[in-house]
Design an enzyme around this catalytic site. Sequence first.
Site, PDB file in Angstrom:
ATOM      1  N   ASP A 102     -21.185   2.765 -11.391  1.00  0.00           N
ATOM      2  CA  ASP A 102     -21.437   1.456 -11.919  1.00  0.00           C
ATOM      3  C   ASP A 102     -22.658   0.795 -11.105  1.00  0.00           C
ATOM      4  O   ASP A 102     -23.726   1.116 -11.274  1.00  0.00           O
ATOM      5  CB  ASP A 102     -19.950   0.847 -11.658  1.00  0.00           C
ATOM      6  CG  ASP A 102     -19.957  -0.501 -12.401  1.00  0.00           C
ATOM      7  OD1 ASP A 102     -20.401  -0.664 -13.564  1.00  0.00           O
ATOM      8  OD2 ASP A 102     -19.104  -1.464 -11.866  1.00  0.00           O
ATOM      9  N   LYS A 130     -22.452   4.204 -15.835  1.00  0.00           N
ATOM     10  CA  LYS A 130     -22.828   3.074 -16.621  1.00  0.00           C
ATOM     11  C   LYS A 130     -24.551   2.508 -16.058  1.00  0.00           C
ATOM     12  O   LYS A 130     -24.425   1.771 -15.149  1.00  0.00           O
ATOM     13  CB  LYS A 130     -21.859   1.921 -16.264  1.00  0.00           C
ATOM     14  CG  LYS A 130     -20.681   1.993 -16.921  1.00  0.00           C
ATOM     15  CD  LYS A 130     -19.880   0.590 -16.996  1.00  0.00           C
ATOM     16  CE  LYS A 130     -18.637   0.614 -16.082  1.00  0.00           C
ATOM     17  NZ  LYS A 130     -17.985  -0.449 -16.386  1.00  0.00           N
ATOM     18  N   PHE A 151     -15.561  -2.242 -19.914  1.00  0.00           N
ATOM     19  CA  PHE A 151     -14.575  -1.783 -18.759  1.00  0.00           C
ATOM     20  C   PHE A 151     -13.543  -0.776 -19.162  1.00  0.00           C
ATOM     21  O   PHE A 151     -12.784  -1.014 -20.131  1.00  0.00           O
ATOM     22  CB  PHE A 151     -13.918  -2.970 -18.105  1.00  0.00           C
ATOM     23  CG  PHE A 151     -13.117  -2.583 -16.854  1.00  0.00           C
ATOM     24  CD1 PHE A 151     -13.731  -2.735 -15.615  1.00  0.00           C
ATOM     25  CD2 PHE A 151     -12.115  -2.296 -16.795  1.00  0.00           C
ATOM     26  CE1 PHE A 151     -13.306  -2.385 -14.522  1.00  0.00           C
ATOM     27  CE2 PHE A 151     -11.296  -1.865 -15.490  1.00  0.00           C
ATOM     28  CZ  PHE A 151     -12.192  -1.722 -14.360  1.00  0.00           C
ATOM     29  N   ASP A 158      -8.713   3.104 -13.385  1.00  0.00           N
ATOM     30  CA  ASP A 158      -7.635   2.068 -13.358  1.00  0.00           C
ATOM     31  C   ASP A 158      -8.079   0.691 -13.741  1.00  0.00           C
ATOM     32  O   ASP A 158      -9.514   0.277 -13.542  1.00  0.00           O
ATOM     33  CB  ASP A 158      -6.987   1.899 -11.966  1.00  0.00           C
ATOM     34  CG  ASP A 158      -7.663   1.289 -10.928  1.00  0.00           C
ATOM     35  OD1 ASP A 158      -8.782   1.733 -10.893  1.00  0.00           O
ATOM     36  OD2 ASP A 158      -7.535   0.275 -10.371  1.00  0.00           O
TER      37      ASP A 158
HETATM   38  P1  IMP Z   1     -19.630   0.726  -7.979  1.00  0.00           P
HETATM   39  O1  IMP Z   1     -19.903   0.481  -6.577  1.00  0.00           O
HETATM   40  O2  IMP Z   1     -20.089  -0.494  -8.418  1.00  0.00           O
HETATM   41  O3  IMP Z   1     -20.582   1.830  -8.429  1.00  0.00           O
HETATM   42  O4  IMP Z   1     -18.297   0.935  -8.314  1.00  0.00           O
HETATM   43  C1  IMP Z   1     -17.551   2.132  -8.443  1.00  0.00           C
HETATM   44  C2  IMP Z   1     -16.332   1.999  -8.536  1.00  0.00           C
HETATM   45  O5  IMP Z   1     -15.978   0.913  -9.119  1.00  0.00           O
HETATM   46  C3  IMP Z   1     -15.691   3.375  -9.398  1.00  0.00           C
HETATM   47  O6  IMP Z   1     -15.283   4.262  -8.357  1.00  0.00           O
HETATM   48  C4  IMP Z   1     -14.591   2.449  -9.824  1.00  0.00           C
HETATM   49  O7  IMP Z   1     -13.216   2.698  -8.899  1.00  0.00           O
HETATM   50  C5  IMP Z   1     -14.645   1.030 -10.118  1.00  0.00           C
HETATM   51  N1  IMP Z   1     -15.132   0.920 -11.761  1.00  0.00           N
HETATM   52  C6  IMP Z   1     -16.425   0.448 -12.134  1.00  0.00           C
HETATM   53  N2  IMP Z   1     -16.558   0.461 -13.508  1.00  0.00           N
HETATM   54  C7  IMP Z   1     -15.157   0.640 -13.887  1.00  0.00           C
HETATM   55  C8  IMP Z   1     -14.678   0.974 -15.308  1.00  0.00           C
HETATM   56  O8  IMP Z   1     -15.199   0.555 -16.094  1.00  0.00           O
HETATM   57  N3  IMP Z   1     -13.312   0.937 -15.245  1.00  0.00           N
HETATM   58  C9  IMP Z   1     -12.440   1.367 -13.999  1.00  0.00           C
HETATM   59  N4  IMP Z   1     -13.040   1.401 -12.656  1.00  0.00           N
HETATM   60  C10 IMP Z   1     -14.347   1.001 -12.561  1.00  0.00           C
HETATM   61 MG    MG Z   2     -11.152   1.677  -9.271  1.00  0.00          MG
END
Ligand code: IMP
Ligand code: MG
Length: 184
Positions: A102, A130, A151, A158
């Site tokens: 993300d 994403k 989301f 989750d």
């Molecule tokens: P980042 O550090 O922002 O890349 O976040 C990654 C983590 O955020 C993932 O491993 C998920 O646990 C959570 N996450 C981000 N987007 C989503 C989503 O659309 N659905 C569920 N969990 C998400």
């Molecule tokens: Mg999560």
Amino acid sequence: MHQDVEQILYTEEELRRRVKEVGAQITADYYGRQPLLISVLRGSYIFMADLTRAISLDLTVDFMVVSSYGAGTVSSGQVEIKKDLSDSIEGRDLIIVEDILDSGNTLYYLMDVLKARKPASIRLCTLMDKPDRRTKPITADYVGFTIPDAFIVGYGLDYDEKYRNLPYVGVLKPSVYQRGAEPS
Ligand code: IMP
Ligand code: MG
């Protein structure tokens, strides 16, 4: 379909087919090697189980728990290792297995931590990507699906620890998280 899901994005069958393709790609790329697949829990547990069975190599597995978010669901940029790996990774060919990339905060930090332990190589495999949400310069080497900014839940993913057991990946109804905190 679950009542909190607005739309199914990928069916069980579509997930199965794509995970097999990614597994075949990894099998080809790592031919003759024994990669260590590291699952970043909890979101990647189902993907990890299916992916490893789609790879025909003498691989090994390990697990890590990291949290990138504090009490809320807004990414803090701070990542904490809650459960570390069980074995040494020195000299190993690592494949980090994530549920979703993300902002990139979690992986940006984790890559640094793992690189310091002197593996032979590190690649990143994520089921969902994403890219529109990225704030850190992180790209995955293997991507299951590239998705728009919505989301999503299911197949390990989750919201507030729920919906991980849905066999498909679906878009969560905004009304669900508007009742509580904003999702990250
Ligand atoms: P980042 O550090 O922002 O890349 O976040 C990654 C983590 O955020 C993932 O491993 C998920 O646990 C959570 N996450 C981000 N987007 C989503 C989503 O659309 N659905 C569920 N969990 C998400
Ligand atoms: Mg999560």
